[in-house]
Motif scaffolding. Structure first.
Motif, mmCIF file in Angstrom:
data_model
loop_
_atom_site.group_PDB
_atom_site.id
_atom_site.type_symbol
_atom_site.label_atom_id
_atom_site.label_comp_id
_atom_site.label_asym_id
_atom_site.label_seq_id
_atom_site.Cartn_x
_atom_site.Cartn_y
_atom_site.Cartn_z
ATOM 1 N N ASN A 1 6.810 3.334 -11.043
ATOM 2 C CA ASN A 1 7.903 2.434 -11.410
ATOM 3 C C ASN A 1 9.244 2.878 -10.830
ATOM 4 N N GLN A 2 9.252 4.000 -10.104
ATOM 5 C CA GLN A 2 10.478 4.445 -9.440
ATOM 6 C C GLN A 2 10.443 4.283 -7.925
ATOM 7 N N VAL A 3 9.256 4.108 -7.330
ATOM 8 C CA VAL A 3 9.210 4.040 -5.868
ATOM 9 C C VAL A 3 8.629 2.731 -5.332
ATOM 10 N N ILE A 4 7.948 1.935 -6.165
ATOM 11 C CA ILE A 4 7.343 0.711 -5.639
ATOM 12 C C ILE A 4 8.156 -0.501 -6.086
ATOM 13 N N LYS A 5 8.440 -1.394 -5.137
ATOM 14 C CA LYS A 5 9.289 -2.552 -5.397
ATOM 15 C C LYS A 5 8.603 -3.810 -4.875
ATOM 16 N N ARG A 6 9.230 -4.942 -5.195
ATOM 17 C CA ARG A 6 8.829 -6.220 -4.603
ATOM 18 C C ARG A 6 9.877 -6.605 -3.577
ATOM 19 N N PRO A 7 9.488 -6.764 -2.294
ATOM 20 C CA PRO A 7 10.480 -7.149 -1.288
ATOM 21 C C PRO A 7 10.868 -8.614 -1.425
ATOM 22 N N ILE A 8 12.143 -8.901 -1.352
ATOM 23 C CA ILE A 8 12.607 -10.294 -1.385
ATOM 24 C C ILE A 8 13.375 -10.658 -0.117
ATOM 25 N N SER A 9 13.643 -9.671 0.723
ATOM 26 C CA SER A 9 14.213 -9.893 2.046
ATOM 27 C C SER A 9 13.968 -8.617 2.827
ATOM 28 N N ASN A 10 14.449 -8.557 4.046
ATOM 29 C CA ASN A 10 14.266 -7.354 4.838
ATOM 30 C C ASN A 10 14.931 -6.135 4.208
ATOM 31 N N ILE A 11 15.972 -6.354 3.429
ATOM 32 C CA ILE A 11 16.685 -5.250 2.781
ATOM 33 C C ILE A 11 16.639 -5.376 1.262
ATOM 34 N N GLY A 12 16.701 -6.600 0.754
ATOM 35 C CA GLY A 12 16.720 -6.792 -0.685
ATOM 36 C C GLY A 12 15.367 -6.544 -1.328
ATOM 37 N N MET A 13 15.399 -6.160 -2.595
ATOM 38 C CA MET A 13 14.168 -5.875 -3.328
ATOM 39 C C MET A 13 14.352 -6.281 -4.785
ATOM 40 N N GLN A 14 13.214 -6.357 -5.479
ATOM 41 C CA GLN A 14 13.205 -6.691 -6.899
ATOM 42 C C GLN A 14 12.284 -5.701 -7.597
ATOM 43 N N LEU A 15 12.685 -5.260 -8.788
ATOM 44 C CA LEU A 15 11.827 -4.365 -9.546
ATOM 45 C C LEU A 15 10.606 -5.130 -10.046
ATOM 46 N N PRO A 16 9.403 -4.572 -9.863
ATOM 47 C CA PRO A 16 8.240 -5.239 -10.440
ATOM 48 C C PRO A 16 8.192 -5.009 -11.945
ATOM 49 N N THR A 17 7.433 -5.831 -12.630
ATOM 50 C CA THR A 17 7.192 -5.653 -14.058
ATOM 51 C C THR A 17 5.818 -5.022 -14.240
ATOM 52 N N PHE A 18 5.764 -3.933 -14.994
ATOM 53 C CA PHE A 18 4.486 -3.295 -15.313
ATOM 54 C C PHE A 18 4.068 -3.716 -16.712
ATOM 55 N N ILE A 19 2.804 -4.091 -16.866
ATOM 56 C CA ILE A 19 2.307 -4.560 -18.163
ATOM 57 C C ILE A 19 1.079 -3.764 -18.564
ATOM 58 N N SER A 20 0.793 -3.772 -19.858
ATOM 59 C CA SER A 20 -0.405 -3.102 -20.359
ATOM 60 C C SER A 20 -1.626 -3.997 -20.282
ATOM 61 N N GLY A 21 -1.425 -5.285 -20.050
ATOM 62 C CA GLY A 21 -2.543 -6.198 -19.900
ATOM 63 C C GLY A 21 -3.342 -5.899 -18.644
ATOM 64 N N VAL A 22 -4.485 -6.551 -18.505
ATOM 65 C CA VAL A 22 -5.405 -6.196 -17.433
ATOM 66 C C VAL A 22 -5.126 -6.913 -16.121
ATOM 67 N N ASP A 23 -4.350 -8.004 -16.133
ATOM 68 C CA ASP A 23 -4.201 -8.834 -14.942
ATOM 69 C C ASP A 23 -2.783 -8.800 -14.390
ATOM 70 N N GLY A 24 -2.650 -8.325 -13.156
ATOM 71 C CA GLY A 24 -1.392 -8.441 -12.447
ATOM 72 C C GLY A 24 -1.276 -9.812 -11.816
ATOM 73 N N SER A 25 -0.051 -10.206 -11.475
ATOM 74 C CA SER A 25 0.158 -11.531 -10.887
ATOM 75 C C SER A 25 1.379 -11.502 -9.991
ATOM 76 N N ALA A 26 1.448 -12.506 -9.108
ATOM 77 C CA ALA A 26 2.581 -12.617 -8.198
ATOM 78 C C ALA A 26 2.937 -14.076 -7.999
ATOM 79 N N THR A 27 4.227 -14.327 -7.884
ATOM 80 C CA THR A 27 4.735 -15.641 -7.510
ATOM 81 C C THR A 27 5.823 -15.423 -6.467
ATOM 82 N N ASN A 28 6.479 -16.490 -6.064
ATOM 83 C CA ASN A 28 7.576 -16.348 -5.110
ATOM 84 C C ASN A 28 8.797 -15.669 -5.709
#
Length: 645
Positions: A110-137
């Protein structure tokens, strides 16, 4: 000088920093090229950053142990994993958590992995205790339920939970499942690694690793087998750098070999001899469909650098899809994955297993680093969604920038000559095993040449046997000789049907023919142009079958004499088997077998009569094998059909 260097790297396609690289309150944007730093990188402030895009890579040349990079800024590099929320990737982070002091730092997801939103910009991912990860735009959600590490251990229960906040040392790998859904943005890049559709990731999910870049010599803990190679201890490791590595060099130099970086020659006597010289890559059937262990379908592919030199591709044996019991043990052997992954150059972030020979540390080094972009043609693929076939050429490499100053243009891109043998079990499952040929090895066991199976307790199995070694080998490497007879074993848990054939021939031109010899019947079966099929009762058939390159007519000096002068005839009207011998060859034995290899009768010391007759009235309707052997040891075999019609 430092400002000039930064400007030069920012605008030219290839950039080389010959000493240190110091960045303060600025950033370097590298699009598809290489930055080389001989010593350390200092990202001085939180706003001091390096962005590697379009497979841009950072290579470093220091020989320090533990790393010399420093600073609280970060390097950012992209990599793609599977977008399936049930399927695992094995990862190894190229960065650690930023810190001012010199050295490689552990990473925390949770300190080194991000979601890229541009070549430089990023967004923090959300970590959950549930079993299924997901992604949208607009978001990335990662399940922390599936984030584990595995170090110097041999049991399914030894996986150690990491989750979003657990610490993993540099050089160690971790597992993480993918996410459901697609991030269809190409986040500013003009190209995407191995896209399955235009304009987006589709089957892949892109991650942005941000942190202090790893460099220098990194120690990787390994452990000796628990009981004399019977229970090997494995460590999940991988490529820990922000560039590709030559996997051959890591495997060879950590398994007791010395590599000549000028000639590529490999010799024994290396100072570090702690692993068995093979890498094991997890492959998950795609698309995976369940989180329940007993419904997993996957397995390990095997890579060994068994070429004649360290700078040409070795051998990859594709995984067999297996199912598993709740304790992690194998339940059923499934079909071959049929993958053709290219593994010589491990890309950024790729994780894999190694197995220890002793308790100690394997070492990952800067000297293994090379600027190689992902792709089949470059022998560099990250395992994510599916394998891609490539055309094997015989030309030499193009120039490959690398830390060790190896001239790759002197070395062939051709992989080790090899033959893939496929065995189909009961018409349901297929397993691949590989014969490879290298004049610098032996017929016995050799590290970085022969690879034993991860799985030894399969109900049905096919494997190679090596003299004096009780392990089951999925890759055997030996000097080629057209007279060679290679032991091939079949294991049948219950009565089972086996179909054996040549699945693929890669860079091998040593022989025109490939046969499977059945020692029980004396018959040679062409498995290059056809297949061999047999039903066997329960048992382990380790001394019956061989792979050969000549049949009886070509491998025995006078075989044509018996082949051309003996005629075998089954007369179902009179229920009689006749062996016609018009030229009076001295016949030692005539035998009849069923297709399982069970001998039904054997008539010996028959002499030199012109014909021999045997009643078949008592045998059921079926296909049988007749073997005729002369007194000088020559033999022929022929199938017959016994029928009442």
């Amino acid at each position: 000088m430092k400002k000039t260097l930064l400007f030069f790297c920012a605008i030219f396609s290839s950039c080389y920093a010959f000493s240190q690289l110091y960045v303060k309150d600025a950033y370097i944007f590298n699009k598809g090229s290489m930055i080389f730093v001989k010593d350390y990188v200092e990202l001085n402030t939180a706003n001091s950053n390096i962005y590697l895009r379009n497979e841009g890579q950072l290579l470093q040349g220091s020989t320090a142990t533990g790393g010399v990079n420093r600073g609280i800024g970060y390097l950012s590099v992209f990599q793609e994993g599977t977008a399936n929320n049930y399927g695992y990737n094995y990862w190894c982070s190229p960065v650690g958590v930023p810190a001012a002091g010199a050295g490689n730092n552990s990473f925390v997801l949770n300190q080194v992995i991000k979601r890229p939103i541009s070549n430089i910009g990023m967004q923090l991912p959300t970590f959950i205790s549930g079993v299924d990860g997901s992604a949208t735009n607009s978001s990335l959600t990662i399940s922390n339920r599936w984030i584990y590490k595995f170090t110097a251990a041999n049991n399914y229960s030894n996986w150690v939970y990491v989750g979003e906040s657990g610490s993993v040392a540099s050089g160690l790998g971790y597992t993480m499942k993918g996410v459901y859904g697609d991030d269809t943005s190409n986040v500013g890049e003009t190209t995407v690694n191995n896209p399955s559709g235009s304009g987006g990731l589709n089957d892949y999910q892109r991650y942005d690793f941000r942190g202090k870049p790893n460099e220098g010599t990194i120690n990787i803990s390994v452990a000796a087998p628990t009981v004399a190679d019977q229970y090997p201890n494995s460590t999940l490791t991988g490529n820990p750098y922000s560039s590709a590595i030559n996997l051959n060099l890591f495997l060879l130099e950590n398994s007791g070999y010395v590599v000549n970086y000028t000639t590529g020659a490999v010799s024994s006597g290396g100072a570090t001899n702690v692993i068995n010289g093979n890498a094991y890559f997890w492959e998950h059937q795609k698309p995976a469909t369940s989180h329940v262990l007993v419904q997993y379908i996957g397995g390990y592919g095997y890579y060994t650098p068994n070429n004649t030199n360290a700078f040409s591709p070795g051998t990859y044996n594709s995984a067999t899809w297996n199912t598993f019991n709740i304790d992690g043990s194998l339940n059923t052997t499934g079909s071959s994955s049929g993958s053709t992954y290219k593994r010589m150059f491990s890309p950024v972030g790729q994780g894999f297993m190694v197995q220890g020979k002793v308790n100690g540390n394997a070492q990952m080094k800067n000297s293994y680093r090379a600027f190689v972009k992902e792709g089949v043609a470059n022998n560099s693929q990250f395992e994510r969604i599916s394998a891609t076939s490539g055309v094997t050429g015989v030309r030499n490499w193009d120039a490959i920038p690398n830390v060790a100053n190896v001239d790759y243009t002197k070395f062939s891109m051709a992989p080790t000559p090899q033959i893939k043998i496929h065995t189909v079990f009961n018409g349901l499952y297929t397993k691949e095993i590989t014969m490879a040929f290298n004049p610098n090895t032996t017929d016995g066991f050799d590290d970085v040449m022969d690879v034993a199976s991860f799985q030894t307790n399969l109900a049905n199995d096919s494997y190679f046997s090596l003299a004096g070694d009780n392990r089951n080998f999925v890759i055997t490497t030996l000097p080629f000789d057209i007279t060679k007879r290679i032991p091939f074993s079949l294991k049948s848990g219950d009565q089972s049907t086996f179909k054996v054939y040549v699945g693929n021939i890669i860079n091998f031109t040593g022989a025109n023919n490939i046969y499977l010899y059945d020692g029980a019947t004396g018959i040679y079966h062409d498995i290059k142009n056809g297949s061999f099929e047999i039903t066997l009762p329960a048992g382990n058939y380790t001394n019956r079958f061989e792979i050969t390159f000549r049949d009886a007519s070509s491998s025995l000096s006078v075989a044509d004499q018996i082949k051309n002068n003996i005629t075998i005839v089954q007369d179902n009207g009179s229920h009689q088997l006749s062996v016609l011998n018009p030229n009076g060859i001295d016949i030692k034995e005539v035998s009849l077998f069923d297709l399982a290899g069970k001998m039904l009768f054997s008539k010996t010391k028959l002499g030199a009569k012109n014909s021999y007759e045997f009643s078949t009235a008592s045998y059921a309707e079926a296909v049988y094998l007749v073997k005729v052997e002369s007194s000088d040891g020559q033999s022929i075999g022929q199938k017959i059909i016994i029928s009442s019609k």
